[in-house]
Design a protein around this motif. Structure first.
Motif, short mmCIF file in Angstrom:
data_model
loop_
_atom_site.label_atom_id
_atom_site.label_comp_id
_atom_site.label_asym_id
_atom_site.label_seq_id
_atom_site.Cartn_x
_atom_site.Cartn_y
_atom_site.Cartn_z
N VAL A 4 0.84 -1.20 0.00
CA VAL A 4 0.00 0.00 0.00
C VAL A 4 0.87 1.25 0.00
CG1 VAL A 4 -1.78 1.27 1.27
CG2 VAL A 4 -1.80 -1.23 1.25
N PRO A 5 0.59 2.21 -0.87
CA PRO A 5 1.31 3.49 -0.83
C PRO A 5 1.11 4.18 0.52
CG PRO A 5 0.07 3.27 -2.88
CD PRO A 5 -0.38 2.16 -1.98
N ILE A 6 2.12 4.86 1.00
CA ILE A 6 2.05 5.52 2.30
C ILE A 6 0.87 6.48 2.39
CG2 ILE A 6 3.28 7.04 3.91
CD1 ILE A 6 4.38 4.18 3.67
N MET A 7 0.61 7.20 1.31
CA MET A 7 -0.45 8.20 1.32
C MET A 7 -1.84 7.57 1.48
SD MET A 7 1.36 10.83 1.23
CE MET A 7 0.00 12.00 1.23
N ASP A 8 -1.96 6.26 1.19
CA ASP A 8 -3.25 5.58 1.30
C ASP A 8 -3.42 4.83 2.61
OD1 ASP A 8 -3.84 6.51 -1.21
OD2 ASP A 8 -3.23 4.66 -2.23
N LEU A 9 -2.40 4.84 3.44
CA LEU A 9 -2.47 4.10 4.71
C LEU A 9 -3.41 4.77 5.69
CD1 LEU A 9 1.21 3.05 5.54
CD2 LEU A 9 -0.69 1.54 4.96
N LYS A 10 -4.03 3.94 6.54
CA LYS A 10 -4.85 4.43 7.63
C LYS A 10 -4.35 3.80 8.94
CE LYS A 10 -9.01 4.98 4.81
NZ LYS A 10 -8.92 6.45 4.79
N PRO A 11 -4.47 4.52 10.04
CA PRO A 11 -4.06 3.94 11.33
C PRO A 11 -4.84 2.66 11.62
CG PRO A 11 -4.47 6.30 11.53
CD PRO A 11 -4.97 5.90 10.17
N GLY A 12 -4.18 1.72 12.27
CA GLY A 12 -4.84 0.48 12.66
C GLY A 12 -4.51 -0.72 11.81
N VAL A 13 -3.73 -0.53 10.73
CA VAL A 13 -3.34 -1.67 9.92
C VAL A 13 -2.06 -2.28 10.48
CG1 VAL A 13 -4.44 -0.79 7.86
CG2 VAL A 13 -2.05 -0.23 8.31
N GLU A 40 3.34 9.48 10.10
CA GLU A 40 4.18 10.67 9.93
C GLU A 40 5.65 10.28 9.80
OE1 GLU A 40 3.50 13.38 13.12
OE2 GLU A 40 1.32 13.26 12.98
N ILE A 41 6.07 9.28 10.58
CA ILE A 41 7.47 8.84 10.53
C ILE A 41 7.78 8.22 9.17
CG2 ILE A 41 9.14 7.22 11.53
CD1 ILE A 41 7.65 7.58 14.19
N LEU A 42 6.87 7.41 8.66
CA LEU A 42 7.08 6.81 7.34
C LEU A 42 7.24 7.88 6.27
CD1 LEU A 42 4.45 3.91 7.59
CD2 LEU A 42 6.94 3.63 7.44
N GLN A 43 6.41 8.92 6.35
CA GLN A 43 6.50 10.01 5.38
C GLN A 43 7.80 10.78 5.54
OE1 GLN A 43 2.95 12.45 5.50
NE2 GLN A 43 1.60 10.66 5.57
N ALA A 44 8.23 10.97 6.81
CA ALA A 44 9.46 11.72 7.07
C ALA A 44 10.67 11.01 6.48
CB ALA A 44 9.64 11.93 8.57
N PHE A 45 10.61 9.67 6.43
CA PHE A 45 11.73 8.90 5.89
C PHE A 45 11.56 8.58 4.41
CE2 PHE A 45 12.87 8.09 10.31
CZ PHE A 45 14.25 8.07 10.24
N LEU A 46 10.54 9.16 3.81
CA LEU A 46 10.31 9.01 2.37
C LEU A 46 10.09 7.55 1.95
CD1 LEU A 46 13.00 11.53 1.04
CD2 LEU A 46 10.59 11.97 1.60
N VAL A 47 9.49 6.77 2.85
CA VAL A 47 9.11 5.40 2.49
C VAL A 47 7.89 5.47 1.59
CG1 VAL A 47 8.30 3.18 3.38
CG2 VAL A 47 10.03 4.49 4.65
N GLU A 48 7.92 4.76 0.49
CA GLU A 48 6.84 4.89 -0.51
C GLU A 48 5.73 3.88 -0.30
OE1 GLU A 48 8.64 4.68 -4.34
OE2 GLU A 48 9.70 6.60 -4.13
N ASN A 49 6.08 2.61 -0.04
CA ASN A 49 5.08 1.54 0.10
C ASN A 49 5.44 0.64 1.27
OD1 ASN A 49 3.38 1.69 -2.61
ND2 ASN A 49 5.54 1.96 -3.16
N VAL A 50 4.43 0.04 1.88
CA VAL A 50 4.67 -0.96 2.93
C VAL A 50 3.71 -2.13 2.71
CG1 VAL A 50 5.50 0.66 4.67
CG2 VAL A 50 3.06 0.18 4.51
N GLU A 51 4.11 -3.29 3.20
CA GLU A 51 3.27 -4.49 3.09
C GLU A 51 2.41 -4.58 4.35
OE1 GLU A 51 3.28 -6.68 0.55
OE2 GLU A 51 4.88 -5.70 -0.57
#
Length: 362
Positions: A4-13, A40-51
């Protein structure tokens, strides 16, 4: 499972794969449940996607820490001390404080001290080098607290450094007795608030030889413990005292105690000055120890005592209070701190530093 792209993430996953920074540092463990500040931390580190798994599903927080989705070491703040550890610490403190004044007359009650130290070591997992503060903290009791804290920290550093397990307890004794020679030093010198004269410095430095002498006939300790009393102020470049020997002749116990003694000497309150911030002291040790302390021990000590401090509340040098949210293994003394919904990267903002750990009530 989905990427999932970071911008589409929601808390609780929940993460199904560990997340690393672009430089390879571990950011979040697998199975971590993401909170709003984590995004916010993921965005600060420029992480694009996470599983992640179960996207959009809310996670019910459990009151049982053992059922948490985080690794146990991450869940438990370093200052979450059990009452058992604190009680055993206080018992050893009272024993040491009552025994020291009569050591010159009747000797060291080694069996009583050993039994109580072993009782305390049982709970050493509840001891955090960087954030533990004794309850019975009095400026004039510095010598006793320094002895016990150096004992516990030496035990941990021996373990972290890969010494055989049979050495750990002996290294703890080395930390406990490293300054035992101070019982022969004039208390007016030990507690003097002003700068010592050259004669007073000379007398103070004699505590190393006196300590070695006092431990010569003590049963149940090995030669490394005795040498730690003699050598803990020696430096690897040969500029220390009392013998001016270099690294090749300094016992490993002495090198371990030399590192932890400097840390606790600078962070504990003394009668004539307030203790400094643990994080600031670690920075000073790192910058000023080159050629003086064993570099491998220094690096190991700093790395280990700053691990798993996410969630620790701290006060910054600008007097703002925040929460440690990420520690960079390349700069462990300069973590990322969440302050009023902003992420402060101390690795980038070099003008700021941690001045205090905010201790929570047990």
């Amino acid at each position: 499972m989905a990427s999932v792209p970071i911008m589409d993430l929601k808390p609780g996953v929940k993460l199904v794969k560990s997340v690393y920074t672009p430089l390879g540092s571990l950011l979040f463990h697998k199975e971590k449940v993401l909170l709003p500040r984590d995004l916010e931390i993921l965005q600060a580190f420029l992480v694009e996607n996470v599983e992640v798994g179960h996207v959009g599903e809310k996670i019910t927080q459990s009151k049982d820490k053992n059922s948490s989705n985080e690794p146990l070491a991450q869940d438990q703040p370093p200052f979450n001390r059990t009452s058992f550890f604190v009680e055993e610490y206080d018992k050893l403190f009272n024993l040491i404080k009552s025994a020291y004044p009569s050591i010159l007359a009747v000797g060291i009650p080694i069996y009583e001290i050993r039994n109580q130290l072993e009782s305390l070591i049982q709970y050493i997992k509840d001891y955090s080098v960087i954030s533990f503060l004794p309850r019975l903290l009095n400026d004039h009791d510095y010598m006793y607290h320094n002895a016990i804290l150096c004992s516990l920290s030496s035990y941990k550093l021996a373990e972290w450094s890969g010494l055989p397990k049979k050495d750990w307890m002996q290294v703890a004794f080395a930390g406990l007795f490293h300054d035992i020679g101070n019982v022969r030093v004039d208390p007016s010198i030990l507690l003097k608030p002003e700068r010592l004269t050259m004669d007073e410095i000379k007398e103070m430095r004699e505590h190393t030889k006196m300590g070695h002498q006092l431990l010569k006939s003590v049963a149940g300790i090995n030669e490394g413990v005795r040498l730690a009393a003699l050598q803990h102020h020696e430096k690897v470049d040969g500029t220390g005292y009392p013998l001016g020997i270099d690294s090749n002749k300094i016992h490993m116990y002495s090198k371990i105690v030399g590192v932890v003694d400097i840390f606790h000497a600078m962070t504990l309150n003394k009668a004539y000055r307030k203790g400094q911030s643990p994080y600031l002291v670690l920075e000073q040790i790192l910058s000023e120890s080159f050629g003086k302390l064993d570099p491998r021990l220094v690096q190991t000590f700093i790395k280990k005592v700053t691990e798993f401090n996410n969630g620790v509340m701290v006060r910054l040098s600008n007097d703002k209070i925040g929460e440690i949210v990420f520690s960079n293994h390349n700069e462990p003394t300069r973590p990322m701190v969440s302050v009023a919904n902003d992420i402060v990267n101390l690795g980038q903002q070099r003008n700021l530093y941690i001045v205090e750990i905010i201790k929570k009530d047990n």
